[in-house]
Write an enzyme that holds these catalytic residues in place. Structure first.
Site, PDB file in Angstrom:
ATOM      1  N   CYS A 308       0.921  -1.226  -0.028  1.00 12.08           N
ATOM      2  CA  CYS A 308      -0.283   0.277  -0.138  1.00 12.08           C
ATOM      3  C   CYS A 308       0.977   1.302   0.085  1.00 12.08           C
ATOM      4  CB  CYS A 308      -0.820   0.110   1.159  1.00 12.08           C
ATOM      5  SG  CYS A 308      -0.143   0.500   2.862  1.00 12.08           S
ATOM      6  N   HIS A 337      -3.454   2.382   5.519  1.00 16.36           N
ATOM      7  CA  HIS A 337      -2.937   0.788   5.338  1.00 16.36           C
ATOM      8  C   HIS A 337      -3.915  -0.155   5.802  1.00 16.36           C
ATOM      9  CE1 HIS A 337      -0.221  -2.289   6.383  1.00 16.36           C
ATOM     10  NE2 HIS A 337      -0.914  -2.567   7.422  1.00 16.36           N
TER      11      HIS A 337
END
Length: 375
Positions: A308, A337
């Site tokens: 991510c 996240h």
């Protein structure tokens, strides 16, 4: 014409879990899916563009909060919730029932509806099935919820039965009041507490009213996890196979995986953003409390298995610094996240269903995540 259509794509041979597609006025959603929660017309600290980056296809907003502030009529005047919050994908709104019934002594339940005091200013307010549906009609979400009572845990059989039967009557009233069934899908909500026969009765009664989808409420309200799974397993077997099933307010990785195995298609929870604001991250190795001193000089990323935006660019040491200094960016980066983690988890679950290996995936994930379970 119904506002939505559920398409069953495949049933996992190993687990019995469902892979499907939910066709909505604002796009097609692969299921099973996790829905980020945007309580007050925003997923806390996230922009719509960031949610799209992490492939969120549908988000949830809260009727109770938007009813009180800024008011559903203002949102309607702005062109509806999609335009108001600049989100062109699907939206689901809950009925406000859970929030109202969480007010405890600040509310009074009658057959007509619920009289309560606003948590904002103490003003007297009233919600009924007709008002709750009217508010959601104004908000314009793709999927809306019946007004129900979320039965507390524990509750005796007599109270739970009375509550469940009133929820059914409210569901019928709400459906009768619904103005736009061709563009907003109204779900019935199965209640019945921890009593299997009441869950069966609720599911059957709601199907007689006939809804395009069914939610399962009143779980994850304090009961043991084993009890939640037992009641969930019992409930889903009585729900139609050709319509979506939504388990309300559930979002831990173990509950998501087990919920999918037990036949659920849709989930939501405030958990990923709430714990992010406290400095806690979800990782493939379990929860990581970023504020802990052990990460002061740890320049690795949050999760070695995550790609991510946060993990590609920032270290645990930097995130700890942000959290310790109460910088807004810390909450934003960890929220990003955590949401990515759960959305990516659901993507892996869908892949495992397609490949008939969801039970194997569950075992591998739980061993990595640190759950002590019998498989």
């Amino acid at each position: 014409m119904e506002a939505i259509r559920y398409e069953l794509i495949k049933t996992c041979k190993q687990s019995g879990a469902r892979l499907g597609r939910l066709h909505t006025p604002h796009g097609v959603i692969d299921t099973p899916i996790f829905m980020p929660v945007g309580t007050q017309a925003t997923v806390k600290s996230m922009t719509p563009e960031e949610l799209k980056e992490m492939e969120a296809k549908i988000i949830l907003s809260n009727t109770y909060h938007l009813f009180l502030r800024p008011g559903h009529k203002l949102v309607e005047k702005a062109g509806g919730l999609h335009k108001f919050m600049n989100w062109d994908r699907a939206i689901l709104t809950d009925s406000g029932g859970f929030q109202v019934f969480s007010l405890g002594d600040l509310r009074k339940i009658t057959e007509e509806g619920v009289l309560f005091r606003s948590h904002l200013d103490g003003s007297k307010q009233f919600l009924s099935p007709e008002i709750a549906i009217g508010v959601q009609n104004s908000l314009g979400a793709d999927i809306i919820m019946s007004f129900d009572e979320c039965t507390p845990y524990p509750a005796d059989h007599s109270y739970t039965k009375h509550s469940m039967e009133r929820t059914t009557r409210w569901a019928k009233r709400g459906k009768d009041a619904h103005k736009y069934p061709d563009r907003q899908a109204l779900f019935g909500i199965v209640q019945g507490g921890m009593y299997k026969e009441l869950r069966y009765e609720s599911a059957m009664q709601l199907q007689e009213i006939d809804f395009p989808g069914y939610s399962i409420g009143g779980l994850s309200v304090g009961e043991p996890k084993g009890m939640m799974r037992e009641i969930l397993s019992h409930t889903t077997r009585f729900l139609p196979k050709d319509k979506p099933r939504y388990l309300m307010g559930v979002g831990t990785p173990d509950d998501l995986i087990d919920g999918v195995i037990l036949g659920v298609d849709m989930f939501d929870c405030v958990l990923p953003t709430r714990i992010a604001r406290n400095g806690t991250a979800m990782t493939s190795r379990g929860r990581l409390v970023v504020r802990n001193a052990t990460y002061m000089e740890d320049f690795s990323k949050l999760d070695e298995n995550c790609d991510c935006y946060t993990c590609r660019n920032y270290s645990r040491a930097y995130l700890r610094h942000l959290v310790k200094t109460d910088e807004i960016l810390g909450a934003r980066l960890i929220s990003y996240h955590n949401l990515y983690f759960l959305l990516n988890l659901m993507k892996k679950i869908r892949e495992a269903i397609m490949e008939d290996r969801l039970l194997d995936f569950k075992k591998e994930f739980f061993e990595s995540y640190g759950y002590e379970k019998n498989f």
